[in-house]
Write an enzyme that holds these catalytic residues in place. Structure first.
Site, PDB file in Angstrom:
ATOM      1  N   SER A 142       1.173  -1.027  -0.323  1.00 51.14           N
ATOM      2  CA  SER A 142      -0.352  -0.512   0.034  1.00 51.14           C
ATOM      3  C   SER A 142       1.061   1.428  -0.486  1.00 51.14           C
ATOM      4  CB  SER A 142      -0.541   0.015   1.497  1.00 51.14           C
ATOM      5  OG  SER A 142      -1.383   1.394   0.886  1.00 51.14           O
ATOM      6  N   TYR A 180      -2.691  -1.092  10.338  1.00 50.95           N
ATOM      7  CA  TYR A 180      -2.338  -1.370   8.919  1.00 50.95           C
ATOM      8  C   TYR A 180      -1.766  -0.979   7.883  1.00 50.95           C
ATOM      9  CZ  TYR A 180      -4.421  -0.836   3.803  1.00 50.95           C
ATOM     10  OH  TYR A 180      -4.111  -1.355   2.406  1.00 50.95           O
TER      11      TYR A 180
END
Length: 283
Positions: free
Chosen positions: A175, A188
């Site tokens: 990400s 996350y």
């Protein structure tokens, strides 16, 4: 799709459902196939929706058969299967929890049993929950995020290596948050940083076997993650802060995975591509 086209919405179910999103994400490939994955076999975790679905359909258009691993989003998985088959590929649905090492080995075993081999592993399954105060991240949440987002990548890779041969490809979905951080997605973002390091480590580990390991680090992409993770007011503004001023679509990320999966990327390993809407990030 512009950011203004997303209405406020929220899903209480985890994982979210693509079938309940408004507007629906765009996963359809945007150009004709050219056989770049002819006769290849891929397994995609989180392949029922979002980036995983778009990748599965694009891989099928390019000639691959695909095993789609998903948790419990049965209707989404069935829609992905139908889309793969429309492209001329064969699809195997495998339902289960990638947090289990035993299940990951079973998923790979079933894939090889069905298709006779394995050429491409795409680790895409993920989990995120918003929390702006680290003190609010429970032990349960922390375990779920790490077990889904990084433990499963280890398990799937361990299982796949018994079957991957020279020329095979492993692609890990990390990400933009691995590079820039996110104050509301601390756990996350931490797992995504781990995925980036895992990708680089495995690339060097497998280089002598001629198995390539690369990653893709998407930015704000319109997937079930978004209405599941964020409150309606944040969903409505999703993607507006990107340099391009809008969220990306899954079919704008899938070509990066196709490139890394096929021979076009034969001289690339340990690299990460950045379909993130223009956010400049460091290495």
């Amino acid at each position: 799709m512009s950011a203004e086209q997303i209405p406020a919405q929220h899903q209480d179910r985890d994982p979210g459902r693509e079938s309940e999103m408004t507007p629906r994400p765009d996963y359809e490939p945007r150009y004709p196939g050219s056989g770049r994955l002819k006769d290849k076999v891929a397994i995609i975790t989180g392949g029922d929706s979002g980036i995983g679905r778009a990748t599965a359909v694009l891989f099928a258009r390019e000639g691959a058969n695909v095993a789609i691993v998903y948790l419990d989003e049965t209707s989404d998985a069935a829609e992905t299967q139908a889309a793969v088959e429309r492209e001329g590929g064969k699809a195997l649905l495998i339902r289960g929890d990638v947090r289990s090492k035993d299940f990951c080995f079973e998923a790979v075993r079933r894939t090889v049993e069905k298709f006779g081999k394995l050429d491409i592993l795409v680790n895409d399954a993920g989990h995120q929950e918003e929390d702006e105060d680290i003190r609010g991240i429970s032990e349960e949440q922390l375990k779920k995020t790490f077990e889904t987002n990084i433990f499963s990548y280890f398990y799937m890779t361990q299982a796949a290596l018994d079957h991957l041969k020279e020329g095979a490809s492993i692609i890990n979905v990390t990400s933009v948050n691995s590079y820039k951080g996110n104050p509301a997605l601390i756990d996350y973002s931490s797992t995504k940083g781990a995925i980036t390091a895992f990708t680089r480590s495995m690339a060097t580990n497998l280089a002598d076997k001629k198995i390539r390991v690369n990653g893709v680090a998407p930015g704000p992409i319109w997937t079930p993650f978004i209405p599941m993770s964020f409150p309606p007011d944040k969903v409505k503004d999703f993607g507006k802060s990107s340099p391009l001023g809008r969220p990306g679509q899954p079919n704008e990320v899938a070509p990066s995975l196709l490139f890394l999966a096929c021979e076009d990327a034969s001289y690339m390993t340990g690299q990460v591509l950045h379909p993130n809407g223009g956010k400049i990030v460091g290495g």
